[in-house]
Design an enzyme around this catalytic site. Structure first.
Site, mmCIF file in Angstrom:
data_model
loop_
_atom_site.group_PDB
_atom_site.id
_atom_site.type_symbol
_atom_site.label_atom_id
_atom_site.label_comp_id
_atom_site.label_asym_id
_atom_site.label_seq_id
_atom_site.Cartn_x
_atom_site.Cartn_y
_atom_site.Cartn_z
ATOM 1 N N ASP A 182 43.513 60.322 -19.917
ATOM 2 C CA ASP A 182 44.185 59.537 -20.947
ATOM 3 C C ASP A 182 45.670 59.371 -20.617
ATOM 4 O O ASP A 182 46.378 60.364 -20.384
ATOM 5 C CB ASP A 182 44.004 60.263 -22.292
ATOM 6 C CG ASP A 182 44.516 59.453 -23.467
ATOM 7 O OD1 ASP A 182 43.860 58.464 -23.828
ATOM 8 O OD2 ASP A 182 45.601 59.812 -23.992
ATOM 9 N N GLU A 218 43.354 56.110 -16.941
ATOM 10 C CA GLU A 218 43.500 55.138 -18.022
ATOM 11 C C GLU A 218 44.987 54.805 -18.170
ATOM 12 O O GLU A 218 45.670 55.271 -19.077
ATOM 13 C CB GLU A 218 42.969 55.670 -19.360
ATOM 14 C CG GLU A 218 43.003 54.609 -20.469
ATOM 15 C CD GLU A 218 43.818 55.028 -21.687
ATOM 16 O OE1 GLU A 218 44.512 56.064 -21.610
ATOM 17 O OE2 GLU A 218 43.769 54.310 -22.696
#
Lengths: 669, 669
Positions: B395, B424
């Site tokens: 993330d 990401e």
């Protein structure tokens, strides 16, 4: 490839050490850079280097950075600030004030106060409680004040005193003042600054390396007594005329004793007749080798006189350096191990089977003797530098070890960074590039064989807009003693004039081999690029004063080059559109844009050609929208009123094959 | 930039050591290479790496060379011969048989015997006396014989015996025999071989890294009891249906205890109401942190059961790794120094001033605590690898230290080179590239925001034909829990189908977030890319069996992907011309050219479009000159007779927005 980093890189791949904060800011794609920093880029003293790099870090914090640079050997680094360009690209530049080498790197750090300042403005605008952030800002300013000195330090300290109040808005008024913030950011915390690697190098050459006009002559041809072998003093008498043509480098083929064993005769015949003078490139005889002067040319004093005369005329001597020996070169006896010894005991002469060159022995660069040999070659070059020669034209460097040149040039330029080396390598592109990367100041090119508009445009675009522009400095020669291109053989005087204009205006560095001004164009045989009765093998006395001589034309073009900075660079060339395949046009502009020269050349030596030349007025800072500007032909002094877009040009090669046009809004010099 | 070589390079610039003969052969521009060897290129196990380099030396001698390669850690080098390409460019290739890392370098040496052989043929043809050269050839063969072994050695020795005669032509018959010469050249003298540097690396990932279809789901939404919080065992019951759709990676958002302090409510409201489940990305509570499992999802055993079920269905679990903490994460109490402490004593929550994210504390990666923190993060990843997770979706890696990722991924892959990391990072291009270079196996892309033919063509061309193709492995997502693009909001079911076809056929790796198959398209508000009632903040139970579901379409496309190797690569995409701005077409071909897939997509979800699609038949090995070949639509099983040049296509988005055409000469599968 950087051989020396082999093991390092291998370790790097395996290392799992925890990286320190100094690697947090990513610095990449630093330019200019050649082969990962293995080779320097080249510039001329007085120029500026613009360095760019990708610089960024995680998160939202602001960053700042600088180009660090110093002259090789200097202890202190200087810095030029990085400014943001776009898309994480940053740029900084510095001036090259000394001949020699500069090294540079890129550093960057987190601009903690700048980030605080930006965020604080947003917080305040949003009406947030900022008392805690105020304390943090204070901390940052206090730290900056400790790093600051003099007036800046006082400014920061007094600011801190003013801001030491319970009144938040009063404190903010001080700390969010742009001028105050600017001072704070002069003293950033750089303890975790990132640094690019490896160090990159800029080789800075002297001005003549950037702008020169060469003239090649064989002193032995300059006796005024018919049939007599010329000397340095004979040749010296010709120098004023060469200077008047506007040349500033006098290039001499080898001046050493010429071998007698297997000496070549006239027109490269295998057997010399008595009286044949031989090829200067067959170096060495009982009279001496590379460190000696051929007695028939004169004494050391005569050479010194020649060098001095050249210098007094504002020119320089370039000497040929050809690493090969005649069979009777002193080295052959003293150091047979420096050559290729055949198993039958003889020494191998040069050959490209089945061709044999029995008057020349090539040198074997490697073996137990390497150090002795290389140091002797270094001694030879040093010797001639000591005799006032600071330019060397190197014969066939591509047939010698490539790293040898890097070593030799490095050693010489360490002692005198102003010494210039020209590589005479007419071979495959990557070898020619490799020699330039290794350190050659100038390189011969394919110009001699590029004659059509397409060929010239393609080639100049490669030389001036690719990576080559950073390290490969072209020296254009329309002819040499080895190359009389068929374009000159058949094109007559117009061909000589147009090829001269191309060489002299396309490239800031160019040269011709004497006789060019007389349009000498007779090959030894059909299909050969060799001259008939080549001066390489015999004396050729000439009658210089001839009505058809293009010497006046050459003088004029060289004068234009001297008077127009736009023509004193090579990489500033830009081709402009013409609607004729026979007419090429290109514009050059001085860095300050005050001097704009458009050269238009009819490449057809046989017939008059006409076309429209499309001037990109807007890009050149000239009047647009049909407004007039002046195009003044510096060759004929005729003046034309031109405008952006197409302008009519007609060139009759029998009259003048080219325009050299100064474009100017008002048209005054 | 290779920081570690800083000092080395600096020395290299100053060194004046005499270079040894091993530098005589110039080796440069070795490819593939990223940032001067600082980062590896990426490949998939079973693929081949083709290495190229400029290789040349002075003079006329022939050269030979090889690519040297070995698996990281192996002691022995293996070699693949270099073959000449053109213009001093050479090429060699080797197969990647193991997952992990390979290192390679290029070596080259003078082919002395080859040069002798070539020259000897010319000498003989010219009728020269070659007795001395004959002796030299003998010497070379004798030396080769000493290096040779076994049958080769015997062949060379017997050849030497035969050639030991006064009869020159008899000796030549032996020594100039091609087969004999080939054996001699197997044993060259490589004592002065040149070696490129630095060592270059190839990161070899397992097959799933090269070809995968991801499905993102929130286990808490899978209870079949309305309103009840779902568990791993609930979600496990859904897995066969997901498998039937053809996915092979099940990606789970964070499964750890969710913070209670400042927990966000439904639709990202600042205050949660009782019963609100919170965002899985606000990690950590009294029940544990990154190493714990949220009790409401189940126990460690339940998770193990889920992982096992996924595996039994031929799929894999991907887990989210988000380095940030809720205020009640255990680390906050145990290690307040791991966070940013404000001067008022509190810990700084995440913010992008003036925006505040009070439910999340960002981590401070640097300081005296660095080693403790980084090792704890490493421990966490190791822990989940131990629990059967070999894929991590990271993330917002761009808000964490970039070199940290290089370190972490390096440590994990040293233990298990098959572990996959997906970055990401939706941010600036160079940061996304830097993360891929540092080691991320997959990267999210801008695909989600590329909707027009021009945008898609430009972007795919950049990803697959620039240097990015060597290290940046894209993973295409038409939607995520954070991104419901307006194209999907307004385009309805046809938009969902066409964007799915694009993702699944353009990129070998792609994924969707659950709900996509139901064409869920309601944003939280006009102009927002956030979903209404986002699953990030609440449980969302769905009725999967719906007539308008595109699940069957998804299953079909994934089946086509599995059956067609052409679609199992990304960089083999090639766009073909269509005469409509609304219809995009691209072809992919398997390495052996046996499988050719042309995908044609109508990018307009609202109206029927038609155009001519121009097939470059010659380049694809298909019949040309108007001869027919078969285009079989794998979506509809309809077959068309096509030919090179333009072929008519008509696509009604309400029916099928795309053709996935198998092109074949004969048309049989």
């Amino acid at each position: 490839m950087a051989y020396s980093t082999n093991t390092i890189a291998s370790e790097a791949l395996q290392s799992s050490a925890m990286p320190g904060e100094e690697t947090r800011i990513v610095i990449g794609n630093v330019t200019p850079q050649i082969d990962c920093g293995r080779f320097p880029v080249k510039r001329i003293v007085g120029e500026t280097v613009t360095v760019e790099a990708d610089v960024f870090r995680d998160g939202h914090d602001q960053i700042a950075g600088a180009v660090r640079y110093r002259q090789r050997g200097a202890r202190e680094w200087q810095e030029a600030p990085l400014t943001f360009v776009d898309n994480d690209r940053w740029r900084g530049s510095f001036a090259l004030e000394e001949v020699g080498s500069y090294e540079f790197t890129v550093t960057a750090w987190t601009n903690t106060f700048g980030s605080w300042f930006r965020d604080m403005q947003k917080r305040v605008a949003a009406g947030q409680d900022v008392r805690s952030e105020l304390l943090e800002g204070r901390r940052l300013i206090e730290a900056a004040a400790e790093r600051a000195t003099g007036a800046d330090q006082q400014r920061l300290q007094s600011g801190l005193r003013e801001a030491a109040t319970e009144d938040v808005s009063a404190a903010l008024a001080v700390m969010l003042d742009d001028g105050f913030a600017e001072v704070v950011q002069r003293y950033p915390d750089r303890s975790a600054a990132a640094m690019s690697a490896p160090l990159l190098e800029v080789k800075v050459d002297r001005e003549r390396a950037g702008f020169s006009a060469w003239y090649e002559l064989f002193p032995r041809s300059y006796s005024t007594t018919p049939g007599q072998h010329g000397t340095f003093r004979d040749a010296a008498r010709r120098l004023p005329a060469v200077r008047d043509m506007g040349f500033n480098v006098i290039y001499l083929p080898p001046i050493h004793p010429i071998g007698r064993i297997n000496r070549k005769g006239r027109n490269n015949t295998l057997v010399a007749e008595s009286g044949d003078v031989g090829s200067p490139w067959a170096i060495g005889s009982a009279e001496g080798g590379h460190d000696a002067i051929a007695p028939e040319l004169g004494t050391e004093e005569d050479f010194a006189f020649f060098v001095q005369t050249v210098q007094e005329l504002g020119m320089e001597v370039a000497l040929d350096f050809a690493i090969q020996c005649a069979p009777d070169h002193p080295w052959v006896k003293a150091h047979p191990e420096w050559f290729y010894q055949r198993l039958d005991g003889t020494i191998r002469f040069a050959e490209n089977p089945p061709k044999k060159y029995e008057d020349i022995y090539p040198i074997n660069f490697y073996g137990p003797h390497q150090a002795d040999l290389w140091n002797e070659l270094l001694r030879v070059v040093r010797l001639w530098v000591g005799r006032g020669v600071r330019i060397f034209r190197v014969d066939n460097p591509h047939t010698k070890s490539v790293p040898f040149w890097g070593w030799l040039i490095g050693e010489i330029q360490r002692e005198d960074p102003g010494v210039i080396f020209l590589a005479e390598a007419f071979t495959r592109p990557k070898m020619m590039q490799a020699l330039a990367k290794e350190g050659f100041t100038h390189s011969y090119t394919y110009f001699t064989w590029r004659n059509t508009k397409w060929e010239l445009t393609e080639y100049l675009t490669e030389l001036t807009t690719t990576e080559m522009a950073q390290y490969y400095r072209p020296n254009f020669w329309p002819n040499t003693p080895d190359i009389l291109h068929e374009f000159l053989q058949h094109g007559g005087r117009p061909a000589f004039k147009l090829r001269f204009v191309l060489a002299a205006t396309m490239s800031a560095n160019y040269g011709i081999y004497s006789g060019y001004e007389l349009s000498e164009n007779i090959p030894v045989r059909h299909g050969s690029e060799e001259y008939l009765d080549s001066e390489k093998y015999q004396v050729r006395q000439r009658e210089w004063e001839q009505p058809h001589s293009i010497a006046p034309f050459i003088s004029r073009v060289n004068q234009i080059r001297r008077e127009h900075p736009a023509l004193q660079q090579t990489n500033n060339i830009r081709f402009v559109h013409t609607d004729s395949e026979s007419i090429i046009a290109y514009v050059k502009q001085s860095p300050d844009r005050s001097d704009t020269i458009l050269t238009v050349v009819n490449l057809d030596p046989f017939s008059t050609r006409e076309c429209q030349v499309y001037v990109p007025a807007w890009e050149l800072g000239l009047p647009t929208g049909g407004a007039p500007f002046v195009a003044e032909d510096l060759l004929t002094d005729s003046r034309y009123t031109w405008h952006d877009g197409g302008n009519y040009v007609r060139l009759d090669p029998r009259h003048e094959p080219a325009h050299i046009l100064r474009l100017s809004p008002e048209g005054f010099r």
